[in-house]
Motif scaffolding. Sequence first.
Motif, mmCIF file in Angstrom:
data_model
loop_
_atom_site.group_PDB
_atom_site.id
_atom_site.type_symbol
_atom_site.label_atom_id
_atom_site.label_comp_id
_atom_site.label_asym_id
_atom_site.label_seq_id
_atom_site.Cartn_x
_atom_site.Cartn_y
_atom_site.Cartn_z
ATOM 1 N N THR A 326 29.640 -9.830 -8.012
ATOM 2 C CA THR A 326 31.048 -9.843 -7.779
ATOM 3 C C THR A 326 31.210 -8.890 -6.457
ATOM 4 N N ALA A 327 32.411 -9.189 -5.725
ATOM 5 C CA ALA A 327 32.891 -8.062 -4.679
ATOM 6 C C ALA A 327 32.449 -6.684 -4.750
ATOM 7 N N GLU A 328 32.766 -6.119 -6.001
ATOM 8 C CA GLU A 328 32.684 -4.851 -6.240
ATOM 9 C C GLU A 328 31.278 -4.349 -6.453
ATOM 10 N N ASP A 329 30.474 -5.472 -7.139
ATOM 11 C CA ASP A 329 29.060 -4.870 -7.390
ATOM 12 C C ASP A 329 28.259 -4.851 -5.912
ATOM 13 N N LEU A 330 28.746 -5.743 -4.919
ATOM 14 C CA LEU A 330 28.109 -5.960 -3.815
ATOM 15 C C LEU A 330 28.586 -4.627 -3.031
ATOM 16 N N LEU A 331 29.959 -3.976 -3.072
ATOM 17 C CA LEU A 331 30.246 -2.665 -2.459
ATOM 18 C C LEU A 331 29.439 -1.534 -3.039
ATOM 19 N N GLN A 332 28.871 -1.677 -4.627
ATOM 20 C CA GLN A 332 28.012 -0.612 -5.028
ATOM 21 C C GLN A 332 26.960 -0.769 -4.415
ATOM 22 N N PHE A 333 26.288 -1.878 -4.162
ATOM 23 C CA PHE A 333 25.049 -1.997 -3.494
ATOM 24 C C PHE A 333 24.888 -1.604 -1.855
ATOM 25 N N SER A 334 26.100 -1.842 -1.215
ATOM 26 C CA SER A 334 26.434 -1.038 0.087
ATOM 27 C C SER A 334 26.514 0.347 0.146
ATOM 28 N N LYS A 335 27.306 0.966 -0.958
ATOM 29 C CA LYS A 335 27.198 2.138 -1.073
ATOM 30 C C LYS A 335 25.934 2.958 -1.077
ATOM 31 N N CYS A 336 24.929 2.185 -2.063
ATOM 32 C CA CYS A 336 23.785 2.795 -2.168
ATOM 33 C C CYS A 336 22.920 2.836 -0.939
ATOM 34 N N PHE A 341 20.980 5.745 4.006
ATOM 35 C CA PHE A 341 20.849 6.117 5.419
ATOM 36 C C PHE A 341 21.590 7.574 5.774
ATOM 37 N N ASP A 342 22.526 7.844 5.110
ATOM 38 C CA ASP A 342 23.158 9.355 5.209
ATOM 39 C C ASP A 342 22.428 10.452 4.513
ATOM 40 N N GLU A 343 21.375 9.832 3.754
ATOM 41 C CA GLU A 343 20.707 10.665 2.861
ATOM 42 C C GLU A 343 21.473 11.895 1.941
ATOM 43 N N ARG A 344 22.489 10.952 1.180
ATOM 44 C CA ARG A 344 23.220 11.401 0.488
ATOM 45 C C ARG A 344 22.989 11.221 -1.075
ATOM 46 N N PRO A 345 23.463 11.864 -2.249
ATOM 47 C CA PRO A 345 23.338 11.442 -3.428
ATOM 48 C C PRO A 345 23.552 10.019 -3.937
ATOM 49 N N GLY A 346 23.018 9.321 -4.675
ATOM 50 C CA GLY A 346 23.312 8.253 -4.798
ATOM 51 C C GLY A 346 22.337 7.246 -4.197
ATOM 52 N N ALA A 347 21.514 7.424 -3.360
ATOM 53 C CA ALA A 347 20.662 6.797 -2.270
ATOM 54 C C ALA A 347 19.656 5.954 -3.173
ATOM 55 N N ILE A 348 19.408 4.519 -2.738
ATOM 56 C CA ILE A 348 18.325 3.786 -3.363
ATOM 57 C C ILE A 348 17.051 3.976 -2.732
ATOM 58 N N LEU A 349 17.008 4.274 -1.386
ATOM 59 C CA LEU A 349 15.815 4.363 -0.553
ATOM 60 C C LEU A 349 15.969 5.603 0.222
ATOM 61 N N LEU A 354 14.090 2.942 5.214
ATOM 62 C CA LEU A 354 15.264 2.079 5.632
ATOM 63 C C LEU A 354 14.686 1.766 7.249
ATOM 64 N N GLU A 355 14.258 2.770 7.983
ATOM 65 C CA GLU A 355 13.883 2.569 9.355
ATOM 66 C C GLU A 355 12.580 1.882 9.499
ATOM 67 N N GLU A 356 11.469 2.044 8.702
ATOM 68 C CA GLU A 356 10.323 1.722 8.882
ATOM 69 C C GLU A 356 9.826 0.494 7.912
ATOM 70 N N ILE A 357 10.583 0.237 6.757
ATOM 71 C CA ILE A 357 10.347 -1.079 6.158
ATOM 72 C C ILE A 357 11.409 -2.132 6.474
ATOM 73 N N LEU A 358 12.770 -1.826 6.322
ATOM 74 C CA LEU A 358 13.760 -2.718 6.522
ATOM 75 C C LEU A 358 14.065 -3.206 8.044
ATOM 76 N N TRP A 359 14.029 -2.028 8.768
ATOM 77 C CA TRP A 359 14.582 -2.417 10.147
ATOM 78 C C TRP A 359 13.391 -2.551 11.062
ATOM 79 N N LYS A 360 12.140 -2.326 10.802
ATOM 80 C CA LYS A 360 11.183 -2.591 11.646
ATOM 81 C C LYS A 360 10.673 -4.192 11.804
ATOM 82 N N ILE A 361 10.866 -4.546 12.859
ATOM 83 C CA ILE A 361 10.450 -5.959 13.182
ATOM 84 C C ILE A 361 8.896 -5.878 13.272
ATOM 85 N N ALA A 362 8.486 -7.234 12.588
ATOM 86 C CA ALA A 362 7.316 -7.673 12.604
ATOM 87 C C ALA A 362 6.816 -8.240 13.975
ATOM 88 N N ALA A 363 5.623 -7.730 14.419
ATOM 89 C CA ALA A 363 5.113 -8.188 15.853
ATOM 90 C C ALA A 363 4.886 -9.623 15.771
#
Length: 368
Positions: A326-336, A341-349, A354-363
Amino acid sequence: ICCSSKMAIRLFPFFAASGTTIIYLTKKYELDADSFDSSTQRKSPPYRPQNRWKKNRKQATKYLNYYKELSGTPGLVAAVLIDDQIVYSKGIGYADVENGVRMKPEAPFRIGSISKTLTAVAAALLVEEGKLELDVPLKKYLPSFTCEYEQQNTEECVITARQLGSHLSGIRHYKGDEFLSTKEYTTVGEALEVFQKDRMGHRPGSKFLYTTHGYTLLSAVMEVATGKPFLEYMNWFFNRLNMTCSGPENTASLLFNRPHYYHRIPLSLASPSTPQPSTPAISTNPEEKEKEKNKKKKVFGEATVLRNVPHVDLSMKWAGGGFISTAEDLLQFSKCLMNSFDERPGAILKKKSLEEILWKIAATPKNG
């Protein structure tokens, strides 16, 4: 869906006509960001995003109706999150045109390739926990999996999980009308049969090739890493994030608020429909008139007709395109994710993940 202060709002409606679409509100249709600017409005009485956004709700609904009319979409849902609070959640139009069922914000839609984002974050969590290695050969997890990218090539074909997640593995995408498959696959292992004997599109790591099947292979790796079926792990993941209305689509099960799926085709290309019993004249009831209007409509100046989409089974591609939400569930995912990224409570990672796993481009040979 997610917007912060002084930021152009992007509404992501999940609608019945053609899947998932993003509306970018250009300057002409921009909402008043100053009315909910948390940096300037946190004064007495206590700052409440819902209150600051009140005057924008009518605007948002107006723009959604405008888009609905412009695109010929029978129904859609949009939601907005500000400072971790949902300030707008609205269903517009119909979830079921034929029976006049109105769209509700709770409607669970197929989210298509957004499924890949959910799978990628779930995989990143495994990396963070030390259960999955992204840059080791896939054979560590799937010893029996073989691949070939050139006929009679003697060089060993080595794929990594990072390449799968980055679309650099060479695993092919859909072939023909494969995405319209109605076959039910009971396990990820069965789904691998769709593509695992086909030649690769290129040498792994050499270039980009978008692939949904690559994510099916990644889900097989995740099964070995967790020791659990992929869907069992993803259900745990959704529960951890409090995404209570998300999961794999099962067309055989009963699902409250499930919308019907439609697509529009040019009237000139529409084949004659099967003769239907004669129907009474169009009702003067406003809802009945709108329902009839939704059936035949001009979209961008061209006459179109609404059609039901054919039945498909998504078990071939749970990880890459088989989830509903649902739209609200995806907002919940985005919030986590934002909290991570902001290192706040409720973080999933962790932010580092985030920087080294999700944003790092494979060579690749081009980017080193």
